[in-house]
Structures are given as structure tokens and as C-alpha cells.
Design an enzyme around this catalytic site. Structure first.
Site, PDB file in Angstrom:
ATOM      1  N   GLU A 442       0.836  -1.220   0.000  1.00  0.00           N
ATOM      2  CA  GLU A 442       0.000   0.000   0.000  1.00  0.00           C
ATOM      3  C   GLU A 442       0.865   1.262   0.000  1.00  0.00           C
ATOM      4  O   GLU A 442       0.513   2.272   0.599  1.00  0.00           O
ATOM      5  CB  GLU A 442      -0.975   0.035   1.191  1.00  0.00           C
ATOM      6  CG  GLU A 442      -2.062  -0.995   1.158  1.00  0.00           C
ATOM      7  CD  GLU A 442      -2.912  -0.968  -0.098  1.00  0.00           C
ATOM      8  OE1 GLU A 442      -2.909   0.067  -0.801  1.00  0.00           O
ATOM      9  OE2 GLU A 442      -3.529  -1.995  -0.385  1.00  0.00           O
TER      10      GLU A 442
HETATM   11  C1  LIG Z   1       2.808  -9.610   0.312  1.00  0.00           C
HETATM   12  C2  LIG Z   1       2.452  -8.537  -0.652  1.00  0.00           C
HETATM   13  C3  LIG Z   1       1.117  -8.250  -0.893  1.00  0.00           C
HETATM   14  C4  LIG Z   1       0.776  -7.258  -1.816  1.00  0.00           C
HETATM   15  N1  LIG Z   1      -0.552  -7.048  -2.119  1.00  0.00           N
HETATM   16  C5  LIG Z   1      -0.870  -6.240  -3.180  1.00  0.00           C
HETATM   17  C6  LIG Z   1      -2.211  -6.183  -3.679  1.00  0.00           C
HETATM   18  O1  LIG Z   1      -3.127  -6.790  -3.125  1.00  0.00           O
HETATM   19  N2  LIG Z   1      -2.449  -5.429  -4.784  1.00  0.00           N
HETATM   20  C7  LIG Z   1      -1.457  -4.739  -5.428  1.00  0.00           C
HETATM   21  O2  LIG Z   1      -1.745  -4.084  -6.425  1.00  0.00           O
HETATM   22  N3  LIG Z   1      -0.182  -4.778  -4.983  1.00  0.00           N
HETATM   23  C8  LIG Z   1       0.129  -5.510  -3.881  1.00  0.00           C
HETATM   24  N4  LIG Z   1       1.425  -5.592  -3.440  1.00  0.00           N
HETATM   25  C9  LIG Z   1       2.455  -4.791  -4.098  1.00  0.00           C
HETATM   26  C10 LIG Z   1       2.957  -3.658  -3.226  1.00  0.00           C
HETATM   27  O3  LIG Z   1       1.986  -2.666  -3.070  1.00  0.00           O
HETATM   28  C11 LIG Z   1       4.272  -3.149  -3.822  1.00  0.00           C
HETATM   29  O4  LIG Z   1       5.235  -4.177  -3.610  1.00  0.00           O
HETATM   30  C12 LIG Z   1       4.726  -1.864  -3.203  1.00  0.00           C
HETATM   31  O5  LIG Z   1       3.858  -0.814  -3.553  1.00  0.00           O
HETATM   32  C13 LIG Z   1       6.158  -1.497  -3.629  1.00  0.00           C
HETATM   33  O6  LIG Z   1       6.334  -1.598  -5.000  1.00  0.00           O
HETATM   34  P1  LIG Z   1       7.570  -2.460  -5.584  1.00  0.00           P
HETATM   35  O7  LIG Z   1       7.568  -3.756  -4.885  1.00  0.00           O
HETATM   36  O8  LIG Z   1       7.475  -2.460  -7.044  1.00  0.00           O
HETATM   37  O9  LIG Z   1       8.839  -1.666  -5.110  1.00  0.00           O
HETATM   38  P2  LIG Z   1       9.523  -0.462  -5.922  1.00  0.00           P
HETATM   39  O10 LIG Z   1       8.486   0.519  -6.325  1.00  0.00           O
HETATM   40  O11 LIG Z   1      10.391  -1.023  -6.962  1.00  0.00           O
HETATM   41  O12 LIG Z   1      10.413   0.181  -4.766  1.00  0.00           O
HETATM   42  C14 LIG Z   1      11.722  -0.266  -4.443  1.00  0.00           C
HETATM   43  C15 LIG Z   1      12.351   0.746  -3.471  1.00  0.00           C
HETATM   44  O13 LIG Z   1      12.439   2.023  -4.123  1.00  0.00           O
HETATM   45  C16 LIG Z   1      11.805   3.014  -3.348  1.00  0.00           C
HETATM   46  N5  LIG Z   1      11.163   3.994  -4.224  1.00  0.00           N
HETATM   47  C17 LIG Z   1      10.443   3.781  -5.333  1.00  0.00           C
HETATM   48  N6  LIG Z   1       9.965   4.933  -5.816  1.00  0.00           N
HETATM   49  C18 LIG Z   1      10.374   5.909  -4.974  1.00  0.00           C
HETATM   50  C19 LIG Z   1      10.207   7.317  -4.916  1.00  0.00           C
HETATM   51  N7  LIG Z   1       9.448   7.966  -5.800  1.00  0.00           N
HETATM   52  N8  LIG Z   1      10.796   8.002  -3.887  1.00  0.00           N
HETATM   53  C20 LIG Z   1      11.532   7.364  -2.960  1.00  0.00           C
HETATM   54  N9  LIG Z   1      11.723   6.037  -2.974  1.00  0.00           N
HETATM   55  C21 LIG Z   1      11.145   5.313  -3.955  1.00  0.00           C
HETATM   56  C22 LIG Z   1      10.779   2.277  -2.493  1.00  0.00           C
HETATM   57  O14 LIG Z   1      10.440   2.998  -1.331  1.00  0.00           O
HETATM   58  C23 LIG Z   1      11.518   0.978  -2.211  1.00  0.00           C
HETATM   59  O15 LIG Z   1      12.374   1.153  -1.112  1.00  0.00           O
HETATM   60  C24 LIG Z   1       1.795  -6.529  -2.480  1.00  0.00           C
HETATM   61  C25 LIG Z   1       3.136  -6.807  -2.210  1.00  0.00           C
HETATM   62  C26 LIG Z   1       3.462  -7.809  -1.332  1.00  0.00           C
HETATM   63  C27 LIG Z   1       4.914  -8.128  -1.126  1.00  0.00           C
END
Ligand SMILES: Cc1cc2nc3c(=O)[nH]c(=O)nc-3n(C[C@H](O)[C@H](O)[C@H](O)COP(=O)(O)OP(=O)(O)OC[C@H]3O[C@@H](n4cnc5c(N)ncnc54)[C@H](O)[C@@H]3O)c2cc1C
Length: 600
Positions: A442
Site C-alpha cells: 500500500e
Molecule cells: C505480500 C504482498 C502483498 C501485496 N498485495 C498487493 C495487492 O493486493 N495489490 C497490489 O496491487 N499490490 C500488492 N502488493 C504490491 C505492493 O503494493 C508493492 O510491492 C509496493 O507498492 C512497492 O512496489 P515495488 O515492490 O514495485 O517496489 P519499488 O516501487 O520497486 O520500490 C523499491 C524501493 O524504491 C523506493 N522507491 C520507489 N519509488 C520511490 C520514490 N518515488 N521516492 C523514494 N523512494 C522510492 C521504495 O520505497 C523501495 O524502497 C503486495 C506486495 C506484497 C509483497
């Protein structure tokens, strides 16, 4: 096996102080939320949490959800499906939902407490009701009458469940990169094609239908976030008479192997492999992200509550262990035999840190939930607007801080157990593992922090943040009237915390246009600062009432004295950490950004 008892007395006190239910139920919208009704709901939810969900927490973690690749079904751990039906029978799924669709219309401040109980007793279970609530909100907000008539009553009753499908392999924090396509059809429906990853409860065996809310792009959509639409894509199509129809072209092709929340299936969803999944647009084309953000407010609030819930559970577990485990002599009585570890000052420090942060985060969540309710139901438009602004400001603070503090609390929960904390059977390790996802999904803490310093502060010239500071200042004048030593210390510390907060708001507003990278370099410490100071404010409101009750001879003196002692610890230990965070916000950017990218 570990037990869980909902902290009902604490919850009740919050409904009499920071979220005064007696006032709320005077509003016609919440007339049914009388203290008697709410008490009955809380007691029944507490019983369900400790007797049904808590015993499944450990077995659910060990067994986990399982995907069957031959038919793409998912089996949840033993006992979970029956527990869900028990939860439905209790009316759990409809508690906050409008009565028009079969819900009970209970205020958010009541549902905040029942949701906390779900997450304390079994976080893997609590995720499904949480996401279904979000999906219902999106349809309520922007869905057509037909969509509402087709889906809402069944989702409110829990017969069907909901999901949120945002994330794709290349689109996580940055939803502008969403690629899933939705092609319009002559009959007004859409054909959806694409892959979504990490979808919580994207497939399971609890309900006959799953209503996916999917972000996708229409063929003529502008690039970026302004070209994303929201669609309902059900697992099974629904016939005109409301019965279940043909299987849609949507399937779960695998589930993830994770650090925690093993009971909750995290699915890879494939749409459109066999000609396109049938979808129905929610609201207007290209406004999907806007709707999703409104629904995400609730989901972010819910994840913050997971932080509170898992912290409460870790705290209860650690206290029980610390009373039983005998080790080492008391430093104050070295000639006596070894004592239960709860007598050692450092164990007390850990337990106080766990307790005080959990109580502060719960109180802040309740103040936010109360504002949600006033924003929805107060007859005066100005009151609605100011509460709405408060909620908007608080969402990233509550989500960011409560989930980050749960890392500290569950870490300490392991530490209190010593080596037994590292061993899975005691259960402390599960809370640590389960808590770890909360600052990630989230929107990571950084995304909350960006929202705070950008959209919620700089973009509106700090109007709401300044109003918040003014409210806290007004409260400290009331706090200053107390002569109680703990409240006097809290008054002084809270004032310093508010000064620090004011300094960082001024820094942010002064630098946002000229040195935006500096503002973003300190945005996560800013979330911590806001969380601690606002949490301390709410704890002090509770403690002030506790002092009044002690003075008037209330029977439960020990309980109220504990509120004062907890505030004292928070004021002495946590608020200085907030003030240190303020220094990082104002002075830390240069060091944070000093190293060139290729020097890492
Ligand atoms: C168990 C689990 C359940 C989930 N459930 C759902 C669900 O039901 N529906 C759904 O749609 N998604 C879901 N997700 C996805 C989840 O919301 C994302 O994993 C999360 O939003 C982070 O995105 P990412 O994993 O692509 O990380 P990335 O966006 O690749 O981020 C990697 C790192 O970069 C940093 N970063 C990225 N952009 C910025 C910025 N602009 N400024 C500063 N730092 C930044 C982040 O803070 C993080 O530390 C789930 C994930 C997990 C692991």
C-alpha cells in the site's frame, strides 16, 4: 500456544476520549451506534479473535496457502475457510458498510477497533476483509447503479470477496507504468489483457466469486497516471438474475513464497490468455487512479492498523514471557536468587517501548478514524471539510509511522525472548516476520513520506499542517493546568516536540520549490517526527482524562495510573527521538546526497 486478549479497556477509554462515541451517535447518520450496541460488537469481536482466529495464526503460518497448477486453484490453510464463514455469520464483513446494501453502517472508529483485533489475532486472515472493504468503497464511490446492484450486497455479506489489482512487474510504486490493456467492446464491456503481480487473496477457497478491481489502460488513453482506468473483472461472470455465470478469462498462475503472512495467498494474476477477460468500467475512463487513491486511503489506514495490531500481539506475548522466564539476579537485590526477567531494568525498557508506541499509534489511529466519521456525517460543511483535511494529512503519517514502529516493537518482542525469540515455536518470530510487509505494501514508507511533504504539505502551503500545530498548542495549554508530575514532564516535552515539528514544516515550505531534493531526503524522518509528536498528543489527551478519573476516585485506579506512566515513558524516550529526527530533516540532506551515484 500464544494467546491474545483484545485490550478492551483501552479501546473503551479511547471511545470516551479521543473518539467520543457518545457524541458521534448524536448525529443521525450514526444514531444506531449506541454505546450498548458498540460494546456488544466489541465483545463479540474480541471473543472471535481470541477463540477462533488466534488458534489458527501459528498453524496458518506453518501450513501456508498452496497453489494447484493443474486448475490454478488455491487452498488456504486448515480452518481458515470455516473461520471466514464464522466471521461472516457474525456480521464482520458488513460492519462499516451502508445499510442500503445490507451493512450495519458502524462508524470508522468502531471498525478501527474490530479490525485491529483481526490483525492482532491473525494478520494473514485480516487481509481479506481489509481488501474487500477497499473494493466495496471503490464501487460505492464511482460504480454505476448496475455495478452496485450486481456486486455490492454480495460483497457486503461476504458471499463474494474483493481484491485490488495495481501492481505489475514493471509498475510498483510508479503506477504510471501500468501496461494492462482494456479494449472497449460493442456491448459496453471491455476485454482486459495483462499480468498483475502480488495480488492479495487474488485466488482462494473461501467464497464462490472474487471481484477484482483492476487498473488498466484504454487504447486511446494519454500516457502516465492520467491514462489509467479502473475496471471490475469478476472471477465468474454474473448472470442477469444475480446467479454465478461462466468462468471469466482471469486466473491465478502462481503464488509467492514469502517472509511472512504465509496464510495469505499473494497471487500472480493473468488476464486475457483466452481472448480477453470481461471487465466493466468503474466511473469514467482515465480516472481510475483517482478512484483507486480514495480507496487506497482506507487500505493505507488499514495497513497502519496492521502495524498497531501486530505490535499489540507482540507486546502481550513478550509480557507473558518476561513474567515467566527466570534469569539473573535483580541488580537492586544481588544477594537474592534469580528473578523473572521482567524485573531487569532493560527488559522494562523494552516492554515500555513496545507498550507506549503501540498505545500512541492506536490513539492516533482512533483520532484519525473519528475525523473520518465527522468528515462523512457531520451536518456542518465546515466541520466536514476540516476533518477531511485532517484525515488526508494523517493517512501517510499513520501508515508510515505505525508500520515502521511495528518493526521496532516486533524486533523487541524477539529480543525479550532471548534465544527463544529466534526459535519459531515461541511465536515471537512470526510477528517479526509478519510485520515486515507493512511498511512495504500500500505504498512504501518513502511513498507515504513523499505524499506527506509534497501533496499534503507543500502543495497546499502547509495550511493543514499549521492548523494541526495550532490544535496541539491549544491542547498543551490545557495540559499545562495539571500539577501531576508525569503530565508536567509530558507538557514540556510535547512543547519541544511541537517546536521541532514547526521548524520542519517551515523548512519544507521554504525549500520545496528551490531545493526539492533536500525536502525528499528528509521526508521519512519527517513521517517519524509527525507520528511521534501526534501520537504523544493523543496519549496525553488520554492521560489527562485518566488523571481526572483518579482524582474523582474512580475504582480502576491502577489502570489509569498506568496511562500516566505510559505517557511519561513516551515523553521521556520517544519525543527526544522525534526531535532528533527534526534535526535530520533540516540538516541531513547534504550528507544524504553527498556521495555521487557512481561512488556507491
Ligand atoms: C505480500 C504482498 C502483498 C501485496 N498485495 C498487493 C495487492 O493486493 N495489490 C497490489 O496491487 N499490490 C500488492 N502488493 C504490491 C505492493 O503494493 C508493492 O510491492 C509496493 O507498492 C512497492 O512496489 P515495488 O515492490 O514495485 O517496489 P519499488 O516501487 O520497486 O520500490 C523499491 C524501493 O524504491 C523506493 N522507491 C520507489 N519509488 C520511490 C520514490 N518515488 N521516492 C523514494 N523512494 C522510492 C521504495 O520505497 C523501495 O524502497 C503486495 C506486495 C506484497 C509483497
Amino acid at each position: 500456544m500464544s494467546t491474545y486478549q483484545a485490550p478492551l479497556k483501552d479501546m473503551q477509554l479511547l471511545l470516551e476520549t479521543v473518539a467520543p462515541l457518545a457524541e458521534l451517535c448524536k448525529l443521525p447518520h450514526f444514531a444506531d451506534a449506541t454505546p450498548d450496541t458498540v460494546n456488544a460488537i466489541l465483545e463479540e469481536s474480541a471473543k472471535f479473535a481470541s477463540e477462533v482466529l488466534c488458534p489458527l495464526n501459528w498453524s496458518g503460518d506453518q501450513e501456508g496457502a498452496r497453489h494447484n497448477p493443474t486448475d490454478n486453484s488455491v487452498a488456504t490453510p486448515k480452518g481458515f475457510k470455516a473461520a471466514y464463514h464464522g466471521y461472516r455469520a457474525m456480521g464482520g464483513t458488513g460492519l462499516p458498510m451502508p445499510e442500503d446494501f445490507g451493512g450495519m453502517g458502524m462508524p470508522r472508529c468502531v471498525v478501527t477497533l474490530t479490525d485491529e483485533m483481526l490483525h492482532s489475532s491473525n494478520m494473514g486472515f485480516g487481509l481479506l476483509p481489509m481488501l474487500t472493504q477497499g473494493a466495496i468503497e471503490a464501487i460505492l464511490l464511482a460504480g454505476s447503479d448496475e455495478l452496485k446492484a450486481t456486486y455490492l450486497a454480495k460483497m457486503v455479506s461476504g458471499e463474494w470477496t474483493g481484491t485490488m489489482n495495481l501492481t505489475e512487474p514493471q509498475a510498483g510504486s510508479d503506477l504510471a507504468l501500468v501496461k494492462t490493456r482494456a479494449e472497449p467492446q460493442p456491448d459496453g464491456t471491455y476485454k482486459v489483457f495483462g499480468t498483475k503481480i502480488f495480488i492479495t487473496y487474488g485466488e482462494h477457497d473461501w467464497a464462490e466469486n472474487i471481484v477484482h478491481l483492476v487498473l488498466a489502460r484504454l487504447p486511446d488513453a494519454p500516457p502516465g497516471v492520467k491514462g489509467i482506468s479502473l475496471l471490475v473483472v469478476p472471477k465468474f461472470l454474473v448472470n442477469k438474475d444475480g446467479s454465478i455465470g461462466a468462468r471469466n478469462d482471469a486466473k491465478c498462475i502462481s503464488i509467492e513464497h514469502k517472509l511472512g503472512i504465509h496464510a495469505s495467498p499473494t497471487s500472480v494474476m493473468q488476464y486475457g490468455d483466452a481472448g480477453g477477460a470481461t471487465g466493466y468500467i468503474v466511473g469514467e475512463p482515465n480516472r481510475g487512479l483517482e478512484y483507486m487513491f480514495i480507496m487506497m486511503n482506507l487500505a493505507r489506514f488499514g495497513v497502519g492498523l496492521q502495524g498497531v495490531g501486530i505490535s499489540e500481539r507482540a507486546y502481550q506475548h513478550a509480557v507473558a514471557f518476561a513474567r515467566e522466564r527466570v534469569q539473573s539476579r535483580d541488580v537492586g537485590a544481588p544477594k537474592e536468587p534469580s528473578v523473572p526477567i521482567i524485573r531487569h531494568p532493560d527488559v522494562r525498557r523494552m516492554l515500555m517501548r513496545m507498550r507506549a508506541q503501540t498505545e500512541a499509534a492506536r490513539a492516533l489511529a482512533m483520532a484519525t478514524a473519528y475525523a473520518f466519521d465527522l468528515a462523512e456525517a457531520h451536518p456542518d460543511a465546515a466541520v466536514r471539510a476540516s476533518n477531511h483535511a485532517f484525515v488526508d494529512l494523517m493517512i501517510p503519517i499513520h501508515k508510515g509511522w505505525a508500520t515502521e514502529m511495528s518493526q521496532d516493537v516486533t524486533y523487541l518482542g524477539v529480543q525479550v525472548h532471548g534465544g527463544m525469540g529466534f526459535v519459531e515455536e515461541t511465536g515471537a518470530a512470526q510477528y517479526y516476520r509478519d510485520a515486515r510487509i507493512t511498511p512495504i505494501y500500500e505504498g512504501t514508507t518513502a511513498i507515504q513520506a513523499n505524499d506527506l511533504v509534497g501533496r499534503k504539505m507543500a502543495r497546499e502551503g502547509g495550511v493543514t499542517a499549521k492548523a494541526l500545530i495550532a490544535s496541539m498548542r491549544e491542547f498543551t495549554r490545557e495540559l499545562a493546568t495539571s500539577q501531576h508530575p508525569h503530565l508536567k514532564v509530558a507538557h514540556s516535552r510535547l512543547n519541544s516536540g511541537i517546536d521541532a515539528l514547526e521548524r520542519t514544516v517551515a523548512f519544507n515550505l521554504a525549500n520545496f520549490n528551490s531545493n526539492v531534493r533536500a525536502c525528499f531526503a528528509g521526508s521519512v524522518p519527517m513521517v517519524k517526527l509527525f507520528g511521534i509528536v501526534c501520537g504523544g498528543w493523543q496519549l496525553a489527551r488520554v492521560a489527562l482524562e485518566a488523571e481526572k478519573r483518579i482524582k474523582t476516585g474512580h475504582a480502576d485506579k491502577a489502570f489509569y495510573e498506568a496511562k500516566l506512566a505510559t505517557l511519561r515513558f513516551f515523553a521521556d524516550t520517544m519525543i527526544p527521538e522525534a526531535i532528533a529526527a527534526a534535526d535530520t530533516v533540516v540538516n541531513g540532506a547534504e550528507g544524504t546526497l553527498a556521495l555521487a551515484e557512481d561512488a556507491f
